[in-house]
Design a protein around this motif. Structure first.
Motif, short mmCIF file in Angstrom:
data_model
loop_
_atom_site.label_atom_id
_atom_site.label_comp_id
_atom_site.label_asym_id
_atom_site.label_seq_id
_atom_site.Cartn_x
_atom_site.Cartn_y
_atom_site.Cartn_z
N THR A 10 0.73 -1.46 0.09
CA THR A 10 0.08 -0.06 -0.07
C THR A 10 0.82 1.47 -0.05
O THR A 10 1.00 1.97 -0.48
CB THR A 10 -0.70 0.16 1.27
OG1 THR A 10 -1.48 -1.56 1.63
CG2 THR A 10 -1.98 1.31 1.18
N PHE A 11 1.86 1.31 0.73
CA PHE A 11 2.61 2.77 1.09
C PHE A 11 3.66 3.29 -0.87
O PHE A 11 4.06 3.59 -0.14
CB PHE A 11 3.75 2.80 1.77
CG PHE A 11 2.01 3.17 3.56
CD1 PHE A 11 1.68 4.44 3.81
CD2 PHE A 11 2.03 1.96 4.29
CE1 PHE A 11 0.90 4.67 4.86
CE2 PHE A 11 0.69 2.27 5.08
CZ PHE A 11 0.57 3.34 5.34
N THR A 13 2.90 1.88 -3.60
CA THR A 13 1.77 2.46 -4.35
C THR A 13 1.86 4.41 -3.95
O THR A 13 2.08 5.22 -5.15
CB THR A 13 0.98 1.89 -3.76
OG1 THR A 13 0.78 0.41 -4.44
CG2 THR A 13 -0.20 2.14 -5.55
N LEU A 14 1.36 4.40 -2.39
CA LEU A 14 1.37 5.32 -1.86
C LEU A 14 2.02 6.39 -2.58
O LEU A 14 2.66 7.57 -3.15
CB LEU A 14 0.96 5.55 -0.83
CG LEU A 14 0.51 7.23 -0.20
CD1 LEU A 14 -0.82 8.09 -0.68
CD2 LEU A 14 0.50 7.02 1.45
N SER A 146 2.35 20.53 -1.10
CA SER A 146 3.60 20.42 0.51
C SER A 146 2.58 19.13 1.30
O SER A 146 3.28 18.33 1.85
CB SER A 146 3.27 21.52 1.03
OG SER A 146 3.46 22.89 0.68
N LEU A 147 1.40 18.92 1.25
CA LEU A 147 0.96 18.25 1.29
C LEU A 147 1.19 16.63 1.55
O LEU A 147 1.15 15.72 2.10
CB LEU A 147 -1.05 18.36 1.66
CG LEU A 147 -1.46 19.64 2.50
CD1 LEU A 147 -2.71 19.52 2.29
CD2 LEU A 147 -1.37 19.02 4.18
N GLY A 150 4.37 16.03 2.58
CA GLY A 150 4.68 15.15 3.33
C GLY A 150 3.93 13.50 3.75
O GLY A 150 4.64 12.56 4.76
N LEU A 151 3.05 13.19 2.91
CA LEU A 151 2.68 12.10 2.22
C LEU A 151 3.83 11.22 1.92
O LEU A 151 3.70 9.91 2.04
CB LEU A 151 1.52 12.15 2.20
CG LEU A 151 0.18 12.00 2.22
CD1 LEU A 151 -0.49 11.97 1.22
CD2 LEU A 151 -0.32 10.72 3.85
N VAL A 154 5.91 10.37 5.18
CA VAL A 154 5.83 9.23 5.31
C VAL A 154 5.60 7.47 5.30
O VAL A 154 5.92 6.75 6.13
CB VAL A 154 4.06 9.60 6.25
CG1 VAL A 154 3.90 8.03 6.80
CG2 VAL A 154 3.51 10.82 6.64
N VAL A 201 6.00 20.23 6.58
CA VAL A 201 4.76 21.48 7.64
C VAL A 201 4.71 22.45 8.27
O VAL A 201 4.23 23.29 7.50
CB VAL A 201 5.10 20.57 8.91
CG1 VAL A 201 4.32 21.18 10.12
CG2 VAL A 201 5.27 19.54 9.37
N ALA A 204 3.45 23.62 3.71
CA ALA A 204 1.93 23.45 3.91
C ALA A 204 0.94 24.92 4.52
O ALA A 204 0.88 25.59 4.34
CB ALA A 204 1.74 22.29 4.51
N MET A 205 1.85 24.87 5.69
CA MET A 205 1.11 25.71 6.57
C MET A 205 1.07 27.52 5.66
O MET A 205 0.62 27.83 6.12
CB MET A 205 2.15 26.36 8.00
CG MET A 205 1.51 27.65 8.90
SD MET A 205 2.19 27.27 9.88
CE MET A 205 3.66 29.05 9.15
N LEU A 208 -0.63 27.64 3.33
CA LEU A 208 -2.32 27.03 2.77
C LEU A 208 -2.99 27.78 4.40
O LEU A 208 -4.39 27.48 4.98
CB LEU A 208 -2.59 25.75 3.34
CG LEU A 208 -2.29 24.93 2.20
CD1 LEU A 208 -2.73 23.51 2.36
CD2 LEU A 208 -3.71 25.86 0.80
N VAL A 209 -2.65 28.79 5.29
CA VAL A 209 -2.60 29.02 6.52
C VAL A 209 -4.34 29.39 6.68
O VAL A 209 -5.19 29.38 7.12
CB VAL A 209 -1.74 29.96 7.21
CG1 VAL A 209 -1.31 30.92 6.85
CG2 VAL A 209 -1.78 30.07 8.57
N ALA A 331 8.63 28.28 13.34
CA ALA A 331 8.51 27.95 12.00
C ALA A 331 9.23 28.79 10.88
O ALA A 331 9.80 27.69 10.01
CB ALA A 331 7.01 27.53 11.77
#
Lengths: 551, 87
Positions: A10-11, A13-14, A146-147, A150-151, A154, A201, A204-205, A208-209, A331
């Motif tokens: 799964t990961f 592929t992700l 950015s999100l 992040g994925l 992980v 992180v 993304a902030m 998208l804040v 940050a």
């Protein structure tokens, strides 16, 4: 560590898919971002004053502030100002006019201009970094990227965990190119993981804040977030004008008082960098001075004063900030590398280029792991992936170097009035990028890669020459007169040019001597080998049994 | 894959909001003091929830679990806020 094979699948592929979707944008963000680390140096480099220009003094800045307030009544409500000094050689003021448009002024442009002075190139590189140069939507796009990043991190860590220790320092060069690329991808990814987590992180902030605040406001803040934000985030208290005239203090007084206030609160060093002045000319004038305190995480702190009397109103300084200011300062500092000394920023530069390599190598791995080993014909997806990788990634390197050259040449006396600098530099950059992409789409990938790498080497090598010819600030003169920021950019360009040339050689070697049957094989070499293969030869490559790919 | 991805994006967003809200509001002091740490934490939690949603056996389960947990966490937050037990 044991992880079930279903989870690994799964990961994997992700990781592959988020990597492919976000990889191109991330390459651009990292390459431009690495350069943006030297944002202030770039502003000095692109200004035609070159080495002979002495930084402005506080007296110059005072004259600018007085003139701005006298000429532009809107600026009396709120005006911002950059102190002249090491980072910004020229003082400038900025405010919003009656229509809400930002205006800027310098001593050379007291009536105000629409763009930050001397910021064309640094703003372009910065815009490529945070929005790929796409207006408005680009920032949100990069927030989503950015999100996904992040994925990708992980999932990359999860698929790598079972063999983390044994793979970490294994760089296995040799005939199995995919294995070597995989090792390089893993080792860079794991060693710079903390930096990547931080960028995912904070990136993304930063992008998208506002969207996220709008969404979270009714969900968890009972609709009261927007009213709470001002008081929570500003150092200076919001004060209404008293409608009584009073003469304001001077820049020298504010600078001295802010340093004094910082000292009283136990901060040894405080260098005023910029200020925000509200209600100028009124009895309730408030000034907020933001300054650097070296040797702290989140070096920017702020002191708010009554602008007329210099009485301290409040402060947010390293060590005594509330949670909001402390996390925001940390940050920002972590994202922009604005803590520590020059070495930290060079480290960010190198890690930024390493990050760009990570995404480039990810794409190569995707191509490599889908290679058809036993036939010359490769799938269309692999061809197009190779073309896109070459056109977008190497193309942006060429485009940025061309923008550097254009910035210098368009400011030469002969060309200065022919075309607007901002328009010219942006056009040069995006037209070059588009041309590179078209070139890569039309040529066999391995040839396009070599041609564009050589173009990158030549254009990057031309940067210091353009600088020298346009301003007279040749790198040896900059070094001799101690302008290390100018020297560093020229020297950096030379080093990068050598790097591009080396990559071009390496690509040529791959095309000639590497494993056959790949999009990276030179078609001419392949044709030659087919002609000569009438004589029986041993297979050139020992074909490995396919290991389960973990790209 | 897509169904699980969207479960992580939509109910996952609400669940992350609930978790971050519960945590930041339960900390001592007024909620206004943790706006920035809360928003930064939100991105971390949301990415974690999106990654975790791929661990469900199928999309239907992912949606069911994440929706349930989102309702539970936001409900608990709103109840505690309404009761003024946290502020």
């Amino acid at each position: 560590m044991k992880i079930s094979s279903a989870t690994l699948r799964t990961f994997t592929t992700l990781h592959t898919w988020v990597g492919l979707v976000a990889g191109f944008a991330l390459f651009v963000a990292f390459y431009a971002g690495a350069i943006t680390i030297f944002h202030h140096e770039l502003q000095a480099w692109q200004s035609p004053h070159g080495v002979d220009h002495a930084p402005q003094s506080l007296t110059d800045a005072q004259r600018l502030l007085d003139e701005t307030l006298a000429r532009h009544p809107e600026a009396r409500k709120h005006v911002g100002m950059v102190f002249p000094g090491g980072e910004y050689p020229i003082a400038s003021t900025y405010w919003q006019d009656a229509k809400g448009q930002w205006r800027f002024a310098t001593l050379d442009h007291l009536d105000g201009i629409d763009e930050m002075p001397g910021g064309t190139l640094s703003e372009l590189v910065n815009a490529l970094h945070y929005s790929l140069g796409i207006p408005v939507a680009g920032t949100y796009l990069m927030g989503i990227v950015s999100l996904l990043y992040g994925l990708a991190l992980v999932s990359g860590v999860i698929i790598h965990l079972p063999k983390l220790a044994e793979d970490l320092f294994a760089l296995r060069p040799g005939r199995n190119l995919k294995r070597m690329w995989q090792d390089a991808h893993n080792v860079i990814g794991v060693l710079s993981l903390p930096m990547h987590v931080m960028f995912a992180v904070t990136g993304a902030m930063l992008c998208l804040v506002f969207v996220v605040m709008m969404a979270l406001n009714p969900l968890i803040y009972r609709g009261q977030l927007m009213q709470a934000l001002g008081p929570a985030m500003d150092t200076a208290p919001a004060v209404a004008p008293a409608n009584r005239e009073q003469a304001i203090g001077s820049l020298a007084m504010w600078s001295e008082r802010s340093i004094q206030v910082a000292h009283e609160r136990g901060i040894a060093a405080f260098e005023p960098a910029y200020l925000k002045l509200a209600n100028a000319g009124d009895a309730n004038a408030v000034v907020e001075i933001t300054g650097q305190s070296p040797r702290s995480l989140g070096p920017l702190g702020a002191v708010a004063l009554n602008a007329n009397t210099g009485v301290a109103l409040s402060a947010q300084l390293p060590g005594e900030r509330d949670a909001n200011h402390a996390t925001l300062a940390a940050a920002y500092a972590l994202h922009f590398g604005e803590y520590g000394n020059t070495w930290v920023r060079w480290l960010y530069f190198v890690l930024g280029l390493g990050g760009a390599f990570l995404f480039y190598s990810g794409n190569l791995l995707w191509i490599e792991s889908r290679r058809k080993r036993r036939q010359a014909e490769q799938g269309a997806a692999q061809w197009w992936m190779a073309r896109a990788t070459v056109g977008v990634c190497i193309g942006v390197c060429v485009a940025i170097s061309v923008a550097f050259i254009a910035t210098q040449l368009l400011q030469m006396p002969a060309l200065r009035d022919a075309i607007d600098l901002g328009v010219g530099v942006n056009l040069a950059c995006f037209a070059t990028w588009a041309l590179c992409a078209v070139w890569a789409a039309l040529r066999p990938p391995v040839r396009a890669a070599q041609e564009l790498l050589w173009t990158a080497a030549v254009t990057t090598m031309a940067i210091p020459f353009a600088h020298g010819i346009a301003t007279g600030a040749w790198w040896w003169r900059s070094a001799a007169s101690g302008h290390w920021d100018l020297f560093a950019i020229d020297a950096g360009a030379i080093a990068m040019a050598i790097g591009f040339a080396w990559l071009a050689f390496a690509t040529a070697r791959r095309a000639r001597d590497g494993e056959r049957n790949s999009v990276w094989t030179d078609p001419r070499a392949l044709a030659a080998s087919v002609r000569s293969s009438s004589a029986p030869t041993a297979p050139a490559i020992a074909v490995r049994p396919d290991t389960p790919s973990s790209d | 894959m897509w169904s699980r991805a969207f479960a992580g994006i939509v109910p996952g967003f609400l669940l992350s909001a609930g978790l971050v809200g519960l945590f930041t509001w339960a900390l001592p002091g007024p909620w206004q003091g943790t706006i920035v740490p809360g928003i930064i934490a939100f991105f971390v939690v949301w990415i974690a929830v999106m990654a975790a949603s791929f661990q469900f056996a199928n999309g239907k389960r992912a949606w069911a679990w994440l929706c349930g947990l989102a309702v539970l966490s936001l409900g608990a937050l709103w109840l505690l806020q309404w009761l003024r037990w946290i502020e």
